[in-house]
Design an enzyme around this catalytic site. Sequence first.
Site, short mmCIF file in Angstrom:
data_model
loop_
_atom_site.label_atom_id
_atom_site.label_comp_id
_atom_site.label_asym_id
_atom_site.label_seq_id
_atom_site.Cartn_x
_atom_site.Cartn_y
_atom_site.Cartn_z
N LYS A 60 0.81 -1.22 0.00
CA LYS A 60 0.00 0.00 0.00
C LYS A 60 0.85 1.27 0.00
CE LYS A 60 -0.97 -0.66 4.97
NZ LYS A 60 -0.59 -2.09 5.04
N THR A 61 2.01 1.25 0.65
CA THR A 61 2.86 2.45 0.64
C THR A 61 3.36 2.75 -0.76
OG1 THR A 61 3.58 2.02 2.92
CG2 THR A 61 4.93 3.51 1.59
N GLU A 97 -2.63 6.43 2.27
CA GLU A 97 -2.38 5.04 2.62
C GLU A 97 -3.32 4.68 3.77
OE1 GLU A 97 1.14 2.24 4.54
OE2 GLU A 97 1.70 4.06 3.44
#
Length: 458
Positions: free
Chosen positions: A112-113, A156
């Site tokens: 996700k980052t 995020e």
Amino acid sequence: MNKVHFIGIGGTGISAIARLLLERGVQVSGTDLQPSPYFEAVTRLGAFTRLGHHPDLALEADIVVRSSAVKDDDPEVQAANNAAIPVLKRSEFLPQLTAGSKTLAIAGSHGKTTTTAMLVHLLRSANLDPSFILGADIKGLHTNAHSGKDQFFAIEADEYDYMFLGLNPTVSMVTNIEYDHPDFFPTPQDYTNAFVDFLGKTEENGVILLCGDDSGIQKMLKNNDFPGKQVCKYGFEQGNDFQIVEHETSHGIQLFSIKLPEGEKVGPFTLHQPGTFNVSNAAAALAVAHLVGIDLGELTGAFSTFESTSRRFELVCGNEKIEVFNDYGHHPSQLLQTIKGARQSYPAYKIWAVWEPHTISRTKRLQHEFATALDQADHAVILKLFGAREDDPSYSPCSIADEVSHNKCLYLPENEKAIVHILENLGEKDLVIVFSAGKGPEFSHELCSALHLEASID
């Protein structure tokens, strides 16, 4: 909201919110128990910060925001409660932070980052100025947060402590679902249910974007639907609305195209980051961009200038015989996929996996999976466990080393001994990946110093 006080301002997520508010002209104060790069960064930007407990600062604020690690008996929390000053967790503060924006929320167990950073890069490449928050600095921008002038807010969306349940996204995206954070989610079903709740908070007529290749997502979709939302999928497999096609790797560079839901093919896109998982991350970011109306045909060259984020397969030092990388991997699947990606990009190198276990509960619960991941490296070293929010002096991860085949893994909790072991066993070409969500960068810098190589990052 004129002044906000943050307890735990040195943490990645809390400092990002503080940084964004500072850009908006809000007065910010904050405390933490120890210094950190993020603590120092927000201080330089104008936050009034102090180390230790300072209840007086909480009493001067309109709102107090605390990190997940801060307990109810914290002196600043108690002072604010006694004075009837609202004390909020991140999830409770996010509605105020994202109000009036089109929120593009990127969730998932892994990736996700990087995916959020890729999305920010695409939006900026389309001459937009989005707001954003993510869990690592974007290289080139040197920040993990920004208050933009345009309507989009890329964030995020962290599942830990139900942070992402404070969002009502226009687009909700999930990269994958694989059990993690056993200290907070007692069972895999509890973990999956959190993602179901997150997707259910997508705004009416909003879009849910999911990786159709992921087994955890496939299992979730069998038991859940999301009425009133458009559900789209992306990935390599046929049947995905956004399908990755014509993927190839040459000299460490990945090329791929995307087949859009309308049937049009766009590409090729060029990606310098290794691993098919990064192609999937890039496809996810492209799909979100397309869903919010951006012409992907104008962005085929965008990823050629994408530098990724800090501590995601980040080169620390190297020469013609050895390269040392930092990586934030702290889950078995992250280690496994990064090792595979490194082999793809560095086929002539022996791979060293140097792993700092992160949290006791995760290490215990997934120890067999960690052993399997480490087994994919040519050499493996397990460093001293970083307990983070947990403490159990009696626990040691040494048994994991015994599970790795061919005696190629050692548990060496003292950095000096680990470095000596690496130096004594180097070959003609070696690639060392230091996996850590804690103090790994300190180790990698010590290793570079022992190799008489200058580190390229702080």
